[in-house]
Design a protein around this motif. Structure first.
Motif, PDB file in Angstrom:
ATOM      1  N   ALA C  62     -20.827  26.424 -11.522  1.00  2.37           N
ATOM      2  CA  ALA C  62     -20.252  27.641 -12.096  1.00  2.37           C
ATOM      3  C   ALA C  62     -19.427  28.295 -11.002  1.00  2.37           C
ATOM      4  N   PRO C  63     -18.222  28.744 -11.307  1.00  2.00           N
ATOM      5  CA  PRO C  63     -17.382  29.304 -10.256  1.00  2.00           C
ATOM      6  C   PRO C  63     -17.868  30.680  -9.792  1.00  2.00           C
ATOM      7  N   ALA C  64     -17.604  31.016  -8.532  1.00  3.31           N
ATOM      8  CA  ALA C  64     -17.856  32.360  -8.025  1.00  3.31           C
ATOM      9  C   ALA C  64     -16.893  33.325  -8.722  1.00  3.31           C
ATOM     10  N   ARG C  66     -14.646  35.468  -7.761  1.00  2.00           N
ATOM     11  CA  ARG C  66     -13.220  35.504  -7.401  1.00  2.00           C
ATOM     12  C   ARG C  66     -12.469  34.265  -7.890  1.00  2.00           C
ATOM     13  N   ILE C  67     -13.208  33.138  -7.996  1.00  2.00           N
ATOM     14  CA  ILE C  67     -12.582  31.927  -8.525  1.00  2.00           C
ATOM     15  C   ILE C  67     -12.359  32.100 -10.025  1.00  2.00           C
ATOM     16  N   LYS C  70      -9.342  34.262 -10.521  1.00  2.00           N
ATOM     17  CA  LYS C  70      -8.125  33.510 -10.195  1.00  2.00           C
ATOM     18  C   LYS C  70      -7.771  32.524 -11.313  1.00  2.00           C
ATOM     19  N   GLU C  71      -8.781  31.787 -11.753  1.00  2.00           N
ATOM     20  CA  GLU C  71      -8.525  30.742 -12.748  1.00  2.00           C
ATOM     21  C   GLU C  71      -8.231  31.334 -14.126  1.00  2.00           C
ATOM     22  N   GLY C 109     -24.126  31.160  -4.414  1.00  2.00           N
ATOM     23  CA  GLY C 109     -23.580  32.273  -3.640  1.00  2.00           C
ATOM     24  C   GLY C 109     -23.692  33.588  -4.357  1.00  2.00           C
TER      25      GLY C 109
END
Lengths: 102, 138, 111
Positions: C62-64, C66-67, C70-71, C109
């Motif tokens: 799973a993206p953080a 901020r990612i 952005k995405e 994270g």
């Protein structure tokens, strides 16, 4: 500028020391700890490689780890300096970075 | 720019094959967490570490979580330098074609996809290590 | 083991409410988790949840946040890829709460 490399695996079981020697630059320090100190004993097949590395790098072995494994003073390869834990700290503090070879 | 000056060079040295030990997965997790701090991050794959990037990994049958695809997400996290040591590949009968393609999008060039994997020789890698602020080994 | 009650069946979750088995996720499960989180799922919520599931499918993580921002910006434009807008949809954190609804593990994270 220099790097302190630590090696904690036996050179007779793993390639950590060999890899370390391949990537150490002249002026770097190499500290053998835990099973890494087994390479410091005279007469082993890894001794020539360590002796060759001594020409450009300073090599150390951690005294308590040598003692624990029954390697006494006269059996340590010439030119390898034995240090205690405080010496380990001094080496790390004196280096720009520490690179562990696990 | 003061932000640039405060950036440190973080280097992750990976020398173990995946799945046999937890090192490879632990390294990835630390890299992903560390990426939040926006440092200059690079990874190196040396010795059996090169096996981490093998193409066609499928861990399903082992009952372990497969994690090879995560390497392809690193570009999103601005981790764009994956050094792979040539000698380590050769010793294992591998070439760069055996590794999975990993790319990042270059925002300065209209998000063009560029390869993240950089093939380096042993002596070149030694110099790269000597240029780092922090080295973390797995 | 605690679980969500979905149409009479129990779907297990951990002590924080994340699904134990990601394979058990369905849209109905998502609705039940959302309800437990006090969220009424709108199209905007689904956009984020679906995006997270696609990302997970492709990269196994799973993206953080901020990612994700952005995405989402890249895919849906600045309005959707906005941290504030995402927090408005998922007050307890877009990555954390939306991941839970998407049936994914807690993002790396994310404390």
């Amino acid at each position: 500028m220099s790097t302190l490399h630590t090696v904690n695996k036996s050179a007779y079981e793993r390639n950590a020391l060999k890899s370390c020697l391949d990537h150490a630059l002249p002026g770097d320090a190499i500290l053998l700890i835990e099973d890494g100190v087994l390479a410091a004993r005279k007469g082993g097949s890894i001794a020539p490689a360590l002796t060759a590395a001594k020409a450009s790098c300073k090599i150390y072995a951690l005294g308590p780890d040598l003692a624990a494994r029954g390697i006494v003073a006269g059996q340590v390869l010439e030119g390898i300096e034995t240090v205690d834990y405080a010496g380990f700290v001094d080496l790390a503090a004196g280096a720009s970075r520490v690179c562990a070879w696990l | 720019m003061s932000d640039e000056q405060a950036k440190k060079k973080f280097f992750y040295l990976n020398r173990k094959a995946p799945y046999g030990t937890i090192y490879a997965l632990e390294s990835l997790e630390v890299v992903l967490i560390g990426a939040a701090f926006e440092q200059d991050v690079s990874l190196a794959f040396v010795d059996d570490g090169v096996f981490q990037l093998m193409d066609n990994q499928d861990a399903a049958g082992t009952g372990m979580k497969g994690f090879s695809k995560i390497y392809r997400a690193l570009g999103d996290y601005e981790v764009r330098k994956l050094y792979v040591e040539k000698e380590s590949l050769e010793t294992r009968g591998l070439s760069i074609e055996d590794l999975m393609p990993i790319t990042y999008e270059d925002e300065n060039e209209d998000y063009a996809e560029k390869p993240s994997i950089i093939l380096v020789g042993k002596s070149e890698l030694a110099k790269i290590i000597a240029d780092q602020d922090v080295v973390m080994s797995f | 083991m605690a679980g969500y009650d979905v149409n009479g069946a129990t779907v297990e979750h951990d002590e924080e409410g994340y699904l134990t088995d990601i394979g058990q996720w369905t849209k109905d499960v998502a609705d039940v988790i959302a309800k437990a989180e006090n969220i009424d799922m709108t199209d905007e919520h689904w956009e984020v949840v679906n995006f997270l599931r696609d990302y997970y499918d492709e990269y196994q993580i799973a993206p953080a946040v901020r990612i994700l921002v952005k995405e989402m910006t890249k895919k849906y434009g600045k309005e959707k890829g906005d941290q504030k807008a995402l927090y408005a949809l998922f007050p307890y954190g877009p990555a954390k709460q939306a991941c839970k609804i998407a049936g994914l593990p807690k993002p790396t994270g994310c404390i």
